[in-house]
Design a protein around this motif. Sequence first.
Motif, PDB file in Angstrom:
ATOM      1  N   MET A  71     -16.328   9.478  39.776  1.00 34.19           N
ATOM      2  CA  MET A  71     -17.557   8.691  41.395  1.00 34.19           C
ATOM      3  C   MET A  71     -18.143   8.233  41.711  1.00 34.19           C
ATOM      4  SD  MET A  71     -18.896  11.411  44.462  1.00 34.19           S
ATOM      5  CE  MET A  71     -17.787  13.045  43.979  1.00 34.19           C
ATOM      6  N   SER A  72     -17.775   7.085  42.373  1.00 25.29           N
ATOM      7  CA  SER A  72     -17.984   5.329  42.167  1.00 25.29           C
ATOM      8  C   SER A  72     -19.240   6.046  43.156  1.00 25.29           C
ATOM      9  CB  SER A  72     -17.165   4.502  42.945  1.00 25.29           C
ATOM     10  OG  SER A  72     -17.676   4.850  44.967  1.00 25.29           O
ATOM     11  N   GLY A  73     -20.320   4.656  42.879  1.00 21.50           N
ATOM     12  CA  GLY A  73     -21.529   4.344  43.296  1.00 21.50           C
ATOM     13  C   GLY A  73     -21.968   5.095  44.435  1.00 21.50           C
ATOM     14  N   GLU A  74     -20.997   3.918  45.872  1.00 28.43           N
ATOM     15  CA  GLU A  74     -20.511   4.500  47.187  1.00 28.43           C
ATOM     16  C   GLU A  74     -20.043   5.832  47.475  1.00 28.43           C
ATOM     17  OE1 GLU A  74     -18.689   2.024  50.445  1.00 28.43           O
ATOM     18  OE2 GLU A  74     -17.822   1.744  48.302  1.00 28.43           O
ATOM     19  N   GLU A 132     -22.908   7.910  34.471  1.00 29.39           N
ATOM     20  CA  GLU A 132     -22.814   6.887  35.685  1.00 29.39           C
ATOM     21  C   GLU A 132     -23.049   5.528  35.519  1.00 29.39           C
ATOM     22  OE1 GLU A 132     -20.439   7.576  37.703  1.00 29.39           O
ATOM     23  OE2 GLU A 132     -19.856   9.843  37.272  1.00 29.39           O
ATOM     24  N   ASP A 133     -22.515   4.388  36.045  1.00 27.03           N
ATOM     25  CA  ASP A 133     -23.349   3.247  36.173  1.00 27.03           C
ATOM     26  C   ASP A 133     -24.155   2.808  36.974  1.00 27.03           C
ATOM     27  OD1 ASP A 133     -23.563   0.602  36.260  1.00 27.03           O
ATOM     28  OD2 ASP A 133     -21.333   0.194  36.592  1.00 27.03           O
ATOM     29  N   ASP A 186     -23.831   0.069  39.926  1.00 24.76           N
ATOM     30  CA  ASP A 186     -23.400   0.487  41.369  1.00 24.76           C
ATOM     31  C   ASP A 186     -23.897   1.194  42.204  1.00 24.76           C
ATOM     32  OD1 ASP A 186     -20.728   0.468  42.740  1.00 24.76           O
ATOM     33  OD2 ASP A 186     -19.835   2.099  41.642  1.00 24.76           O
ATOM     34  N   GLN A 226     -25.829  -0.113  45.926  1.00 26.41           N
ATOM     35  CA  GLN A 226     -25.889   0.868  47.746  1.00 26.41           C
ATOM     36  C   GLN A 226     -26.753   1.089  48.781  1.00 26.41           C
ATOM     37  OE1 GLN A 226     -22.628   1.878  47.573  1.00 26.41           O
ATOM     38  NE2 GLN A 226     -22.715   0.977  45.458  1.00 26.41           N
TER      39      GLN A 226
END
Length: 434
Positions: free
Chosen positions: A1-4, A182-183, A186, A190
């Motif tokens: 899942m992306s940071g956003e 997770e990055d 990223d 946010q």
Amino acid sequence: MSGEAIAKEANTAFAQLKVLTNGERSQALENIYKSLKENRSPILDANKLDLENAKAKNLSSSLIKRLDLSNSGKFDSMLQGILDVANLPDPVGKMTLAKKIDEGLNLYRITAPIGVLLIIFESRPEVIANITALAIKSGNAAILKGGKESYQTFKVMSNIVTEALADSKVPSKAIQLIESREDVADLLDQDKYIDLVIPRGSNELVRNIKSNTKIPVLGHADGICSIYVDSKFDPVKAKRIIVDSKTNYPAGCNAVEQLLLNKDIAKDEIKSIIKSLVDTKVVVHVTPELKPLIADLNQDYIADAEDDSFDKEYLSLDISVKFVENVKEAIDHINKHSSKHTECIITENKDTADLFLKSIDSAGIYWNASTRFADGFRYGFGTEVGISTNKIHARGPVGLEGLMSYQYQLKGDGHIVGDYVGGGGDKLFVHEDI
């Protein structure tokens, strides 16, 4: 899942969390407390694996000490902190100002959660429980990102916390525990969804985060704490305070790193103070004028102070020591060299102490007390999200109050600005306290 996507979900959960009652939020904390207590053995087993991996990779001793959950009753303190936070008064919705603007037009200032917190930490697995407890109690959503050195402990604890929250009214995405893959970059981008970043870790981690995000950052990079011993002091108090400040937990950011001694203290008392440190296996890094006074002490624990000795956070059984002329020179030295964390004066002279307390530009300033008291648990906050050397919003150990902001609520009955002087009308504002 992306940071956003993670940040969006947290932001949506925040809107649901902030309207829960204090009882609903506190019940979630009691669930977490019970689950962590019942799972002590698997948590400590996982923590043992992380410690073994850390030692195999030759990570620093200070990081290993922070990683160790079995060290100095840390696990029990973590559990107690959750209960203490659960039992604190509700910080949400308190009225801090009430003012009558005009008949039927009243202004109120009400405490409110900040929003979405991003906590990035190295080692320190107890942060999971600390932050989760404070975030839920204060109505804030939180994204917690642990470092790879605490991966095994993080994985076990995060599963336990997630399961405990599932049996509560807290939305599932209000507390998100993100594993190492997770990055971070990223998440730090946010700023539309995340309101505050709280880093817990090394100087390098904190500085890197501050340099790579537009989101406000709460925390401190260094813990260069100082103690000044005045000429009018109690030797017994001084040795107890200094030794405790250095040896109680040398890897802590509130451990003393530099000792300033008034030049008028008797030579035998100087020697006695330094001997109390040497006897507890502390390496004292001394300036040249001090060396002759301690020539017969164990030289294995005596070292020369270097150019950067008074700008260094040792996080170990080391301390820098020097003479100063008086309290004013001590103040000047501390304001120049400290990291604005916590400083202490040891003196029996109230006027001297008052001058020190007023003049030092740090988050914590103590008189005749160990620097190790700089901690949210010891301040009665239940626990803390960290210690801030910022001057805006929150300073020192940050508990529930530091995770709150406020909103203004204006309640009227058809009032418009055009009715008042300066707005095209002829009425005057009343401005009375309610």
